[in-house]
Design a protein around this motif. Structure first.
Motif, PDB file in Angstrom:
ATOM      1  N   PHE A   1       9.744   7.810   0.096  1.00 18.76           N
ATOM      2  CA  PHE A   1       9.271   6.926   1.160  1.00 18.76           C
ATOM      3  C   PHE A   1      10.158   5.694   1.322  1.00 18.76           C
ATOM      4  O   PHE A   1      10.223   5.117   2.394  1.00 18.76           O
ATOM      5  N   LEU A   2      10.827   5.289   0.248  1.00 21.07           N
ATOM      6  CA  LEU A   2      11.693   4.111   0.304  1.00 21.07           C
ATOM      7  C   LEU A   2      12.791   4.280   1.351  1.00 21.07           C
ATOM      8  O   LEU A   2      13.159   3.317   2.021  1.00 21.07           O
ATOM      9  N   GLU A   3      13.282   5.489   1.518  1.00 27.99           N
ATOM     10  CA  GLU A   3      14.341   5.748   2.495  1.00 27.99           C
ATOM     11  C   GLU A   3      13.939   5.291   3.896  1.00 27.99           C
ATOM     12  O   GLU A   3      14.771   4.848   4.673  1.00 27.99           O
ATOM     13  N   LYS A   4      12.661   5.401   4.221  1.00 30.54           N
ATOM     14  CA  LYS A   4      12.156   5.043   5.541  1.00 30.54           C
ATOM     15  C   LYS A   4      12.251   3.548   5.832  1.00 30.54           C
ATOM     16  O   LYS A   4      12.186   3.141   6.985  1.00 30.54           O
ATOM     17  N   TYR A   5      12.392   2.727   4.797  1.00 33.64           N
ATOM     18  CA  TYR A   5      12.376   1.270   4.951  1.00 33.64           C
ATOM     19  C   TYR A   5      13.756   0.632   4.804  1.00 33.64           C
ATOM     20  O   TYR A   5      13.869  -0.587   4.838  1.00 33.64           O
ATOM     21  N   LEU A   6      14.774   1.446   4.678  1.00 37.45           N
ATOM     22  CA  LEU A   6      16.127   0.911   4.569  1.00 37.45           C
ATOM     23  C   LEU A   6      16.637   0.510   5.950  1.00 37.45           C
ATOM     24  O   LEU A   6      16.232   1.097   6.966  1.00 37.45           O
ATOM     25  N   PRO A   7      17.498  -0.492   6.026  1.00 41.42           N
ATOM     26  CA  PRO A   7      17.864  -1.065   7.327  1.00 41.42           C
ATOM     27  C   PRO A   7      18.616  -0.123   8.261  1.00 41.42           C
ATOM     28  O   PRO A   7      18.707  -0.398   9.446  1.00 41.42           O
ATOM     29  N   TRP A   8      19.135   0.976   7.793  1.00 42.98           N
ATOM     30  CA  TRP A   8      19.838   1.894   8.678  1.00 42.98           C
ATOM     31  C   TRP A   8      18.928   2.995   9.224  1.00 42.98           C
ATOM     32  O   TRP A   8      19.347   3.786  10.058  1.00 42.98           O
TER      33      TRP A   8
ATOM     34  N   GLY B   1       0.779  -1.226   0.000  1.00 42.85           N
ATOM     35  CA  GLY B   1       0.000   0.000   0.000  1.00 42.85           C
ATOM     36  C   GLY B   1       0.815   1.282   0.000  1.00 42.85           C
ATOM     37  O   GLY B   1       0.252   2.357  -0.154  1.00 42.85           O
ATOM     38  N   VAL B   2       2.142   1.187   0.185  1.00 37.49           N
ATOM     39  CA  VAL B   2       2.967   2.396   0.150  1.00 37.49           C
ATOM     40  C   VAL B   2       3.053   2.860  -1.300  1.00 37.49           C
ATOM     41  O   VAL B   2       3.334   2.071  -2.194  1.00 37.49           O
ATOM     42  N   GLN B   3       2.816   4.116  -1.524  1.00 37.20           N
ATOM     43  CA  GLN B   3       2.778   4.681  -2.874  1.00 37.20           C
ATOM     44  C   GLN B   3       4.166   5.165  -3.322  1.00 37.20           C
ATOM     45  O   GLN B   3       4.435   6.360  -3.384  1.00 37.20           O
ATOM     46  N   PHE B   4       5.046   4.217  -3.639  1.00 29.11           N
ATOM     47  CA  PHE B   4       6.401   4.575  -4.045  1.00 29.11           C
ATOM     48  C   PHE B   4       6.432   5.308  -5.378  1.00 29.11           C
ATOM     49  O   PHE B   4       7.319   6.112  -5.613  1.00 29.11           O
ATOM     50  N   GLU B   5       5.475   5.016  -6.251  1.00 27.33           N
ATOM     51  CA  GLU B   5       5.453   5.682  -7.549  1.00 27.33           C
ATOM     52  C   GLU B   5       5.242   7.187  -7.369  1.00 27.33           C
ATOM     53  O   GLU B   5       5.874   7.999  -8.029  1.00 27.33           O
ATOM     54  N   ALA B   6       4.349   7.545  -6.478  1.00 26.65           N
ATOM     55  CA  ALA B   6       4.040   8.949  -6.239  1.00 26.65           C
ATOM     56  C   ALA B   6       5.051   9.610  -5.301  1.00 26.65           C
ATOM     57  O   ALA B   6       5.300  10.805  -5.395  1.00 26.65           O
TER      58      ALA B   6
END
Length: 53
Positions: free
Chosen positions: A34-41, A25-30
């Protein structure tokens, strides 16, 4: 992804569970930032996933 999680001190299985639970449901296209929030660091990820022993 597994090796990046390990390199950042996370249990790989827990990190994958975290991603599969939170990514739908995360809108990465738009909002690709937001992807930065899910990186392991990220601090949120670090506090949400168990650490390697």
């Amino acid at each position: 992804m597994i090796e990046t999680a390990k390199a950042n001190g996370l249990e790989a299985y827990s990190y994958l569970q975290f991603l599969f639970k939170n990514l739908p449901g995360v809108q990465f296209e738009a909002h690709p930032e937001f992807l930065e929030k899910y990186l392991p660091w990220d601090s949120w990820v670090q506090s949400s996933c168990p650490k390697n022993k």
